[in-house]
Structures are given as C-alpha cells and as structure tokens.
Enzyme design. Sequence first.
Site, mmCIF file in Angstrom:
data_model
loop_
_atom_site.group_PDB
_atom_site.id
_atom_site.type_symbol
_atom_site.label_atom_id
_atom_site.label_comp_id
_atom_site.label_asym_id
_atom_site.label_seq_id
_atom_site.Cartn_x
_atom_site.Cartn_y
_atom_site.Cartn_z
ATOM 1 N N HIS A 81 1.162 17.089 -26.486
ATOM 2 C CA HIS A 81 0.916 15.575 -26.054
ATOM 3 C C HIS A 81 -0.387 15.209 -26.800
ATOM 4 C CE1 HIS A 81 4.194 16.675 -23.407
ATOM 5 N NE2 HIS A 81 4.335 15.251 -22.869
ATOM 6 N N LYS A 122 8.444 23.294 -13.710
ATOM 7 C CA LYS A 122 7.527 22.188 -13.494
ATOM 8 C C LYS A 122 7.250 21.839 -11.789
ATOM 9 C CE LYS A 122 6.044 17.627 -14.073
ATOM 10 N NZ LYS A 122 6.260 16.042 -14.772
ATOM 11 N N ASN A 146 0.959 19.335 -20.928
ATOM 12 C CA ASN A 146 0.453 18.389 -21.969
ATOM 13 C C ASN A 146 0.702 19.131 -23.234
ATOM 14 O OD1 ASN A 146 0.100 16.461 -20.151
ATOM 15 N ND2 ASN A 146 -2.067 16.941 -19.768
ATOM 16 N N GLU A 159 -3.418 17.782 -11.134
ATOM 17 C CA GLU A 159 -4.003 17.988 -12.622
ATOM 18 C C GLU A 159 -5.398 18.374 -12.584
ATOM 19 O OE1 GLU A 159 -1.994 16.101 -15.858
ATOM 20 O OE2 GLU A 159 -3.658 16.392 -17.144
ATOM 21 N N ARG A 166 0.869 -1.137 0.061
ATOM 22 C CA ARG A 166 0.146 0.019 -0.050
ATOM 23 C C ARG A 166 0.775 1.264 -0.110
ATOM 24 N NH1 ARG A 166 -3.402 -3.081 3.546
ATOM 25 N NH2 ARG A 166 -5.148 -3.860 2.090
ATOM 26 N N HIS A 202 0.573 12.026 -28.614
ATOM 27 C CA HIS A 202 0.220 10.558 -28.269
ATOM 28 C C HIS A 202 -0.298 9.797 -29.203
ATOM 29 C CE1 HIS A 202 0.215 11.285 -23.213
ATOM 30 N NE2 HIS A 202 1.521 10.943 -23.942
ATOM 31 N N ARG A 215 -1.808 22.219 -14.463
ATOM 32 C CA ARG A 215 -1.114 21.270 -14.702
ATOM 33 C C ARG A 215 -1.058 20.494 -16.088
ATOM 34 N NH1 ARG A 215 1.567 16.268 -11.052
ATOM 35 N NH2 ARG A 215 2.910 15.302 -12.654
ATOM 36 N N LYS A 234 3.882 11.635 -11.105
ATOM 37 C CA LYS A 234 2.877 10.882 -11.895
ATOM 38 C C LYS A 234 3.617 9.506 -12.162
ATOM 39 C CE LYS A 234 0.085 14.090 -14.713
ATOM 40 N NZ LYS A 234 -0.100 14.631 -16.000
ATOM 41 N N HIS A 267 9.001 9.529 -27.874
ATOM 42 C CA HIS A 267 8.213 10.431 -27.192
ATOM 43 C C HIS A 267 8.293 11.890 -27.368
ATOM 44 C CE1 HIS A 267 5.102 11.731 -24.285
ATOM 45 N NE2 HIS A 267 6.281 12.665 -23.830
ATOM 46 N N GLU A 298 11.045 18.449 -24.494
ATOM 47 C CA GLU A 298 10.520 18.935 -23.131
ATOM 48 C C GLU A 298 11.142 19.937 -22.413
ATOM 49 O OE1 GLU A 298 7.543 17.333 -21.934
ATOM 50 O OE2 GLU A 298 7.680 15.464 -22.999
HETATM 51 N N1 GLY Z 1 4.311 14.987 -17.714
HETATM 52 C C1 GLY Z 1 3.344 16.008 -17.480
HETATM 53 C C2 GLY Z 1 3.279 15.803 -16.091
HETATM 54 O O1 GLY Z 1 4.063 15.448 -15.344
HETATM 55 O O2 GLY Z 1 2.021 16.506 -15.515
#
Ligand code: GLY
Length: 380
Positions: free
Chosen positions: A256, A235, A253, A245, A130, A260, A249, A152, A274, A194
């Site tokens: 993206h 960031k 993206n 998000e 957990r 994607h 946040r 993430k 990517h 990025e």
């Molecule tokens: N890679 C986008 C984020 O971490 O929100």
Amino acid sequence: MTAPLKHSADITVDVALGDRAYDIVIGRGVLETLGARVAALRPGVRTAIVTDRTVAKHWLEPTERSLAGAGIPTSRIIVEEGEISKTYAGLEKVSEALIAAKIERNDLVIALGGGVVGDLAGFAAAILRRGVDFVQAPTSLLAQVDSSVGGKTGINSPQGKNLLGAFHQPLLVIADTSVLDTLSPRQFRAGYAEVAKYGVLGDEAFFAWLDANHADIFSGGAAREHAIATSCRAKAAIVCRDERENGERALLNLGHTFGHALEAATGFSDRLFHGEGVAIGMVLAAEFSAQLGMISAADAARVERHLASVGLPTHLQDIAGFTQEGLADADALMALMAQDKKVKRGKLTFILLQAIGRAVVANDVEPALVRDFLQQKLSG
Ligand code: GLY
C-alpha cells in the site's frame, strides 16, 4: 489442497472482539437473510441503506425486500459511484440524509456497496449522534475480503487518502458471493490482489493454494467462497490482536505504501484501481525486499508471476499513460509517499518480506534507498 471444492453451506467467520464481536457471513444468496439477521440482532430497529447508483441498480431492491420481509422500515441514500463520494461533501450528504431519515441511536445504517460506500457510510454512522451501529453488505471482492472487516472507516482529505476517519466496528458483515457475478472482470481482478495479499503476508500454503485454484475463484466455483473465508479469517485474526494498528495490523498495508502513491499519481482515477495499485505495490515491496537481501530474487519473482498470471498489472510500466508527469518520476512518487499516513519523522514505513508468508513491518526505511530503487524500476 487441489481437489475441486463443492459449493457448501454458508461460512461464518467470527471477529472475536469481546462485546463488539461480530459475524462475517459468507455464501451465495446470503443477502436474502439480511432482514432476519438484523431483526434477530436488533428487534424494532429502523434502517437506512447507503449505496451508490450502480450497486443500487442491481442490489438495492433485493436488500429492501429482505428487510421489509422481516418488518424492518428502511430508507435509501444513494451517492455517486467512486472516490468522489469519499469526501467532506459526500459525508455531509449522507449525514444530513441520515438525520432527515430519523436514524436514532438504536437504529442501523446499512452500507451496501464497495469500499467507498463502506468507508463513507461507516464513518457517517460513527459520528451520527456520537455513534450508531452499522452493517456492512459488501458488494465488491475487495470490500468482502478487506475493507468491510476490521472497522476502519473514513473519507479522504484533498491532502491524502483516508486521512479522516474512525475505528468503528460493524454489527454484522453479509458477504453474498453471488453479487460478485455482476462485477467487471477488471474489478474482480483488482479485488483479487487483496486476496493474494493474505498469502504473501502471512500464509505460504494459502499462496500455493491460490496458485493452483485461481481459475476456479475467477469462474465463480466453490474455491471463491473458500478464498474469501480464508482471507476474512486471516484479517479477523490480525484485527483481534491489534485492532488499532499499533503493530501487527500494519502488515495488512503490504503493497500500500507504493500503491497509494501510484493511485495519487494517477489522480485516483480509472487508470489504476486500488487493487491494481496494491498488486504493483506488492511486487515492488517483494523486489525491494530482495534488493535488501531479505528474500531471494526467486521468491520475489514468484509473487510477480502469480499476480501476472491472473492478469493484474505488476510493473510501473503497466499503468495506462505511464509516461505522464508524476508517474515516471521517482522524486514525484517519493513526495506522494511522504504525504501518506505511513511516514513518521521523515522515515518511511514499509511492509517487507522475509519469505512468502512472512511479512515484517520496517519502520525506519531510508528514503534514499527507496528513491534509488524506484529510479531503477522506472528506467527498467
Ligand atoms: N485495509 C487495511 C486494514 O484494514 O487494516
């Protein structure tokens, strides 16, 4: 800022998330300090290092040496390189190995690798017993400026990228910039997309600085650490304001939604990394914004010029095998976008530009407009 920079002391960026705050330590050789830092944060801890075969060849022994030097027991879990490991099977392998290594609640998982290893090991740590803590030791530029920061974690489902995961912040990020010396120029360039993203989405001055200093970043000069630290600060600031998000946040993206879909259309293969998908996606987002009258065509062209000047692909036609099924077909690309997490009740979410350095979240973009735009780009 155009004066040459000197390699300086390590840079520490604070991710100020209250009782889950952590440091991102950036600099040449900082991997050597991992053991001492972990021992200071968690006296008496055991660790398991998760890495992939290629990274293991270069960086596993130095990492183990650093931990052993601080008296920290380690075990190693080596996975296959690439997205093939960001799967249920990859998660099962890592989770079972962590249990076999007797990693308990107060112990630590160390993710030594690029984005795949960080996402996979971080997710395994999030669900093991957990939740156990983990440390990110990112070894690609992309992971140093993006995926290792912000918590993430996750794996892909056969139905889409990153559809299973958890927010799980690391205890520490160790971004050793000397490890980037072993990346291929193509991998480094993909990560650079990025870096440029932070300028395009929120910091025009940084974008202009990148335009002037990208050669030093690519050749490993001191501009490299400055660019990584600036990216991480940008960031960290966004993550601290919107960790889950719910709003801002999503700006991260940028590029993206298109990117994607392009990655999916190329089967998440080496045909398109990517970061390369993000580069093309950013140019498409800028051009789409211009078509909607949000920014000038000149600003959209400036984004394209900068990315092209470092050798990144910027057009759909730059993708290897462009004419193959799925890529040169606007409807197929739209279908792939519809599977993305960024779709809500039939409307697409795009990050669009009001200026270089001013991105906005557009939650209600009409799919027909996007389809027409893609059709135009495909025939251009
Ligand atoms: N890679 C986008 C984020 O971490 O929100």
